[in-house]
Design a protein around this motif. Structure first.
Motif, PDB file in Angstrom:
ATOM      1  N   GLN A 117     -41.751 -25.710 -13.340  1.00 55.69           N
ATOM      2  CA  GLN A 117     -41.704 -27.183 -13.386  1.00 55.69           C
ATOM      3  C   GLN A 117     -41.708 -27.736 -11.948  1.00 55.69           C
ATOM      4  O   GLN A 117     -42.638 -28.443 -11.571  1.00 55.69           O
ATOM      5  N   LEU A 118     -41.146 -27.126 -11.074  1.00 59.73           N
ATOM      6  CA  LEU A 118     -40.984 -27.413  -9.755  1.00 59.73           C
ATOM      7  C   LEU A 118     -42.190 -27.151  -8.982  1.00 59.73           C
ATOM      8  O   LEU A 118     -42.803 -28.069  -8.312  1.00 59.73           O
ATOM      9  N   ALA A 119     -42.909 -26.193  -9.108  1.00 64.65           N
ATOM     10  CA  ALA A 119     -44.053 -25.731  -8.652  1.00 64.65           C
ATOM     11  C   ALA A 119     -45.201 -26.583  -9.064  1.00 64.65           C
ATOM     12  O   ALA A 119     -46.061 -27.312  -8.184  1.00 64.65           O
ATOM     13  N   ALA A 120     -44.990 -27.100 -10.222  1.00 69.04           N
ATOM     14  CA  ALA A 120     -46.156 -28.172 -10.666  1.00 69.04           C
ATOM     15  C   ALA A 120     -46.051 -29.623 -10.271  1.00 69.04           C
ATOM     16  O   ALA A 120     -46.944 -30.328 -10.333  1.00 69.04           O
ATOM     17  N   GLY A 121     -44.895 -29.793  -9.885  1.00 67.87           N
ATOM     18  CA  GLY A 121     -44.422 -31.067  -9.343  1.00 67.87           C
ATOM     19  C   GLY A 121     -44.561 -31.516  -8.187  1.00 67.87           C
ATOM     20  O   GLY A 121     -43.905 -32.443  -7.478  1.00 67.87           O
ATOM     21  N   THR A 122     -45.264 -30.760  -7.296  1.00 60.16           N
ATOM     22  CA  THR A 122     -45.436 -30.814  -5.906  1.00 60.16           C
ATOM     23  C   THR A 122     -47.074 -30.829  -5.746  1.00 60.16           C
ATOM     24  O   THR A 122     -47.496 -29.996  -4.842  1.00 60.16           O
ATOM     25  N   PRO A 123     -47.705 -32.125  -6.031  1.00 61.43           N
ATOM     26  CA  PRO A 123     -49.243 -32.088  -5.870  1.00 61.43           C
ATOM     27  C   PRO A 123     -49.615 -31.827  -4.500  1.00 61.43           C
ATOM     28  O   PRO A 123     -50.792 -31.652  -4.328  1.00 61.43           O
ATOM     29  N   GLY A 124     -48.855 -32.472  -3.601  1.00 71.34           N
ATOM     30  CA  GLY A 124     -49.217 -32.699  -2.261  1.00 71.34           C
ATOM     31  C   GLY A 124     -49.171 -31.536  -1.423  1.00 71.34           C
ATOM     32  O   GLY A 124     -49.901 -31.300  -0.345  1.00 71.34           O
ATOM     33  N   ALA A 125     -48.826 -30.372  -1.978  1.00 69.23           N
ATOM     34  CA  ALA A 125     -48.395 -28.875  -1.292  1.00 69.23           C
ATOM     35  C   ALA A 125     -49.622 -27.856  -1.739  1.00 69.23           C
ATOM     36  O   ALA A 125     -50.088 -28.221  -2.943  1.00 69.23           O
ATOM     37  N   SER A 126     -49.798 -27.059  -1.096  1.00 63.94           N
ATOM     38  CA  SER A 126     -50.478 -25.847  -1.339  1.00 63.94           C
ATOM     39  C   SER A 126     -49.999 -25.263  -2.549  1.00 63.94           C
ATOM     40  O   SER A 126     -48.774 -25.080  -2.506  1.00 63.94           O
ATOM     41  N   GLU A 127     -50.800 -24.264  -3.354  1.00 71.88           N
ATOM     42  CA  GLU A 127     -50.035 -23.471  -4.421  1.00 71.88           C
ATOM     43  C   GLU A 127     -49.162 -22.728  -4.085  1.00 71.88           C
ATOM     44  O   GLU A 127     -48.139 -22.517  -4.340  1.00 71.88           O
ATOM     45  N   GLN A 128     -49.257 -21.992  -2.884  1.00 71.94           N
ATOM     46  CA  GLN A 128     -48.386 -21.017  -2.114  1.00 71.94           C
ATOM     47  C   GLN A 128     -47.097 -21.623  -1.552  1.00 71.94           C
ATOM     48  O   GLN A 128     -46.191 -21.275  -2.015  1.00 71.94           O
ATOM     49  N   ASP A 129     -47.382 -22.796  -1.007  1.00 70.96           N
ATOM     50  CA  ASP A 129     -46.091 -23.688  -0.474  1.00 70.96           C
ATOM     51  C   ASP A 129     -45.200 -24.052  -1.580  1.00 70.96           C
ATOM     52  O   ASP A 129     -44.071 -24.160  -1.823  1.00 70.96           O
ATOM     53  N   ALA A 130     -45.996 -24.527  -2.953  1.00 71.17           N
ATOM     54  CA  ALA A 130     -45.424 -25.156  -3.891  1.00 71.17           C
ATOM     55  C   ALA A 130     -44.399 -24.153  -4.743  1.00 71.17           C
ATOM     56  O   ALA A 130     -43.321 -24.138  -5.069  1.00 71.17           O
ATOM     57  N   LEU A 131     -45.108 -23.037  -4.685  1.00 71.40           N
ATOM     58  CA  LEU A 131     -44.631 -21.793  -5.228  1.00 71.40           C
ATOM     59  C   LEU A 131     -43.191 -21.333  -4.490  1.00 71.40           C
ATOM     60  O   LEU A 131     -42.041 -21.047  -5.243  1.00 71.40           O
ATOM     61  N   HIS A 132     -43.139 -21.351  -3.259  1.00 70.35           N
ATOM     62  CA  HIS A 132     -42.333 -20.875  -2.252  1.00 70.35           C
ATOM     63  C   HIS A 132     -41.214 -21.855  -2.693  1.00 70.35           C
ATOM     64  O   HIS A 132     -39.798 -21.549  -2.643  1.00 70.35           O
ATOM     65  N   TRP A 133     -41.443 -23.261  -2.536  1.00 59.15           N
ATOM     66  CA  TRP A 133     -40.327 -24.205  -2.801  1.00 59.15           C
ATOM     67  C   TRP A 133     -39.844 -24.123  -4.134  1.00 59.15           C
ATOM     68  O   TRP A 133     -38.521 -24.144  -3.975  1.00 59.15           O
ATOM     69  N   ALA A 134     -40.384 -23.813  -4.982  1.00 61.62           N
ATOM     70  CA  ALA A 134     -39.943 -23.951  -6.361  1.00 61.62           C
ATOM     71  C   ALA A 134     -38.907 -22.629  -6.399  1.00 61.62           C
ATOM     72  O   ALA A 134     -37.803 -22.712  -6.866  1.00 61.62           O
ATOM     73  N   ARG A 135     -39.441 -21.394  -5.848  1.00 63.58           N
ATOM     74  CA  ARG A 135     -38.659 -20.165  -6.141  1.00 63.58           C
ATOM     75  C   ARG A 135     -37.322 -20.063  -5.088  1.00 63.58           C
ATOM     76  O   ARG A 135     -36.433 -20.010  -5.610  1.00 63.58           O
ATOM     77  N   SER A 136     -37.536 -20.900  -4.052  1.00 59.21           N
ATOM     78  CA  SER A 136     -36.267 -21.054  -3.067  1.00 59.21           C
ATOM     79  C   SER A 136     -35.222 -21.864  -3.770  1.00 59.21           C
ATOM     80  O   SER A 136     -34.162 -21.827  -3.483  1.00 59.21           O
ATOM     81  N   SER A 137     -35.668 -22.977  -4.513  1.00 53.97           N
ATOM     82  CA  SER A 137     -34.912 -23.945  -5.157  1.00 53.97           C
ATOM     83  C   SER A 137     -34.286 -23.190  -6.307  1.00 53.97           C
ATOM     84  O   SER A 137     -32.827 -23.468  -6.504  1.00 53.97           O
ATOM     85  N   ALA A 138     -34.768 -22.459  -7.015  1.00 56.09           N
ATOM     86  CA  ALA A 138     -34.266 -21.744  -7.901  1.00 56.09           C
ATOM     87  C   ALA A 138     -33.076 -20.759  -7.409  1.00 56.09           C
ATOM     88  O   ALA A 138     -32.062 -20.577  -8.059  1.00 56.09           O
ATOM     89  N   ILE A 139     -33.367 -19.973  -6.412  1.00 56.91           N
ATOM     90  CA  ILE A 139     -32.352 -19.280  -5.956  1.00 56.91           C
ATOM     91  C   ILE A 139     -30.923 -19.823  -5.606  1.00 56.91           C
ATOM     92  O   ILE A 139     -29.970 -19.560  -5.827  1.00 56.91           O
TER      93      ILE A 139
END
Length: 363
Positions: A117-139
């Motif tokens: 959900q978090l990765a899909a909710g960051t349209p302004g970021a690259s796919e790699q950055d969005a996934l890193h953000w989402a995984r960091s948030s989950a940790i």
């Protein structure tokens, strides 16, 4: 701030109390998070959305067994049991968040998990950055859930000697679960050689300890049961938890993902060393399975072909037999404990109900 449990709720629906307390706790956390910025508050709200509405397997098990062990427990004792059950659920969600990061999963319960959900909710970021953000948030949220669970045990309104033993129990539970997860990752990357015994031991530590032994032992401690009864329930929990994990492994490869809601064939893409794979390694079919096992871009056609090979070589049948062995051990332990007077017939019957839910599980 500590949420309270509504004392007028019917005793027969204790899981409703757990859900209510969870909602109250998350509401408080979401409100308190506002001071740290909109993004952090939104993260708490998203976490609450994903954490709530689960099957509450662990809280239900604790509360069912506690009620069977102490059928005349007063309201204060029941509130204490609900409180501990609630924090076991928070511990469970903490482990799920970290597990999704480790496994690279983006779905759970038939929808995107928190990371997805978090990765899909960051349209302004690259796919790699969005996934890193989402995984960091989950940790980070997993860390917060783990902290909340431990503090919940420490603040539980139970006798001091019981609280101390519960804290020892949760500390050992976290240690064993992390050790199991660590071994799981090592197996998947070939750092530890894979064989059936190692995989089964890993599964006991990773899943059985916190999902079944913890709620069963916590119920015994809250009921002030004997040491022998607690040890029996610990053993029962290990067998039940191993059966549960083995069924999860079967569902991922042989089950219908439309029913179980998990990412289909994710174990094959991740190269996860399950008992299914450990058995297959000892057969001639492994020669055809190995080249594609652990391929992140595994196609549905290849995954289906691997599934068929695993079925033909007897891996599915072997693991189904292992599950039967675990459930037989549960029945034997409960029969012996009941005859010895370690646990009541009501407690044994309650566990058997939980056991029956595992047989033929599809989700």
């Amino acid at each position: 701030m500590t949420a309270t449990v509504t004392q007028t709720a019917p005793r027969e629906d204790m899981s409703t109390r757990v859900e209510e307390v969870l909602r109250q706790r998350f509401a408080i956390h979401c409100e308190n998070a506002e001071v740290y910025g909109a993004e952090f508050a939104a993260l708490w709200r998203a976490t609450a959305d994903h954490a709530l509405g689960g099957k509450l397997v662990r809280p239900r098990l604790l509360l069912d067994i506690h009620r069977a062990l102490v059928p005349t427990a007063g309201e204060d004792a029941m509130i204490g049991a609900v409180d501990i059950a609630t924090h076991i659920e928070l511990l469970h969600y903490a482990f799920l968040l970290h597990d999704d990061v480790i496994d690279g999963d983006l779905t759970r319960r038939k929808r995107p998990n928190l990371i997805g959900q978090l990765a899909a909710g960051t349209p302004g970021a690259s796919e790699q950055d969005a996934l890193h953000w989402a995984r960091s948030s989950a940790i980070l949220m997993g860390d917060l859930m783990l902290s909340a669970a431990i503090m919940g045990f420490a603040r539980a309104d139970v006798p001091a000697h019981t609280r101390g033993r519960l804290l020892d129990l949760v500390e050992q539970t976290i240690l064993e679960t992390v050790a199991g997860e660590h071994t799981d990752v090592a197996l998947s990357h070939g750092i530890i050689a894979s064989d059936v015994d190692t995989v089964l031991s890993m599964s006991v530590y990773k899943t059985a300890t916190y999902s079944f032994s913890l709620p069963l032992r916590a119920a015994a401690l809250l009921a002030d049961s004997s040491t022998s009864a607690e040890k029996t329930l610990q053993a029962v929990g290990r067998h039940l938890g191993l059966a549960y994990q083995l069924q999860d492994d079967l569902l991922c490869i042989f089950g219908d993902h439309r029913t179980h809601g998990k990412d289909p064939f994710s174990d094959l893409r991740e190269g996860k060393e399950t008992a299914i794979i450990a058995f297959a390694r000892s057969t001639s079919a492994w020669h055809d399975i190995e080249p594609r096992f652990g391929s992140a871009d595994l196609s549905l056609q290849d995954a289906t072909s691997m599934r068929d090979l695993l079925r033909e070589c007897g891996a599915e049948r072997f693991v189904i037999g292992l599950i039967g062995d675990q459930l037989d051990a549960v029945y034997a332990l409960l029969s012996e404990a009941e005859l010895a007077g370690e646990i009541s017939s009501d407690a044994a019957r309650s566990i058997l109900v939980s056991t029956s839910r595992l047989e033929g599980r599809h989700a």
